[in-house]
Design a protein around this motif. Structure first.
Motif, PDB file in Angstrom:
ATOM      1  N   THR A 119       0.808  -1.228   0.000  1.00 45.45           N
ATOM      2  CA  THR A 119       0.000   0.000   0.000  1.00 45.45           C
ATOM      3  C   THR A 119       0.838   1.273   0.000  1.00 45.45           C
ATOM      4  N   ALA A 120       2.144   1.152   0.159  1.00 47.13           N
ATOM      5  CA  ALA A 120       2.989   2.324   0.323  1.00 47.13           C
ATOM      6  C   ALA A 120       2.927   3.273  -0.874  1.00 47.13           C
ATOM      7  N   ALA A 121       2.940   2.722  -2.084  1.00 43.50           N
ATOM      8  CA  ALA A 121       2.992   3.567  -3.280  1.00 43.50           C
ATOM      9  C   ALA A 121       1.751   4.442  -3.419  1.00 43.50           C
ATOM     10  N   ILE A 122       0.572   3.838  -3.313  1.00 42.26           N
ATOM     11  CA  ILE A 122      -0.643   4.620  -3.478  1.00 42.26           C
ATOM     12  C   ILE A 122      -0.879   5.561  -2.291  1.00 42.26           C
ATOM     13  N   VAL A 123      -0.540   5.113  -1.090  1.00 41.71           N
ATOM     14  CA  VAL A 123      -0.733   5.962   0.082  1.00 41.71           C
ATOM     15  C   VAL A 123       0.122   7.224  -0.017  1.00 41.71           C
ATOM     16  N   SER A 124       1.295   7.104  -0.586  1.00 38.27           N
ATOM     17  CA  SER A 124       2.178   8.268  -0.718  1.00 38.27           C
ATOM     18  C   SER A 124       1.596   9.321  -1.661  1.00 38.27           C
ATOM     19  N   ARG A 125       0.655   8.929  -2.517  1.00 39.23           N
ATOM     20  CA  ARG A 125       0.043   9.865  -3.463  1.00 39.23           C
ATOM     21  C   ARG A 125      -1.210  10.539  -2.889  1.00 39.23           C
TER      22      ARG A 125
END
Length: 246
Positions: A92-98
């Motif tokens: 989930t890190a990639a989408i959460v960072s956006r």
């Protein structure tokens, strides 16, 4: 007529905009009332005998309050376990960072996310939070849009309504919950309940003949990909208060 209390003294005052009679009703109280038949440049001032006013009793009516919206208890334990799994697996890190952090942190419910490497593009993800509800827009290109939303509020429904909906609901491989799928004017919509929260996935196409919108197949794939969960500060606080291990 001299000497009577009903004697009227008239004084013509010119250059006034609207004709009114100024009536003294006693105890220094003055009221204004329109005068019919006078020109717009005249004002008649009159004094009359005191008037005793009576007020009719106002009937009081009782209104039955509308039934309050019921908020089912969110299954924070299950949501927290899914949230932790995404952190550990780093899915989930990639989408959460956006996502805008303030919007994420004020959302008081678990936010469903598409799995990493699935059918959905998340590079342009946008999140708007309403506290107990949220909406996430995921542009897919070529006029195709996916909007994911969650709502923790649920209204009281008649007995048997849920079972009737479940009979009409679709079963999607890999999705435990029954999913209600309907055709819309410009696409498809799917809704289901998870963690006692109502989630909706809307598919819209600028071109009604686009391959993604011809059938509900693409939307079914989208729903099947909603396997990850993220929680912001407000949701984590509520989960901990409910006994979830976070």
């Amino acid at each position: 007529m001299a000497g009577k209390r009903t004697k009227i003294r008239r004084r013509i005052i010119r250059k006034m905009t609207h004709p009114y009679v100024m009536v003294t009703v006693g105890m220094g109280i003055v009221i204004l009332t329109p005068v019919i038949g006078l020109g717009l440049s005249q004002l008649a001032v009159a004094q009359v005998a005191p008037v005793t006013a009576t007020r009719a009793p106002v009937a009081q009516t009782q209104q039955t309050p509308a039934p309050a919206t019921q908020r089912p208890r969110i299954d924070w334990q299950a949501a927290a376990a899914r949230h932790q799994r995404g952190i550990v697996a780093k899915t989930t890190a990639a989408i959460v960072s956006r996502l805008p952090r303030p919007e994420l942190d004020k959302t008081r419910l678990p936010i469903l996310l598409p799995r990493s490497g699935g059918a959905l593009k998340t590079a342009q993800a946008k999140l708007i939070s309403f506290g107990d509800a949220y909406s996430m827009n995921l542009p897919q290109g070529d006029g195709v849009q996916i909007t994911l939303s969650g709502n923790a509020a649920a209204e009281v429904v008649p007995a048997g309504a849920i079972s009737r909906l479940e009979k009409r609901a679709a079963r999607i491989q890999g999705v435990a919950e029954p999913v209600q799928i309907d055709r819309t004017e410009d696409g498809w919509t799917a809704s289901f309940t998870r963690f006692n929260v109502t989630y909706t996935a809307d598919l819209t196409c600028d071109d009604s003949e686009a391959a993604a919108c011809k059938t509900d197949g693409y939307l079914r794939t989208v729903v099947a990909d909603l396997t990850d969960v993220v929680m912001g500060n407000a949701a984590i606080t509520a989960a901990r208060a409910a006994g979830a291990n976070l």
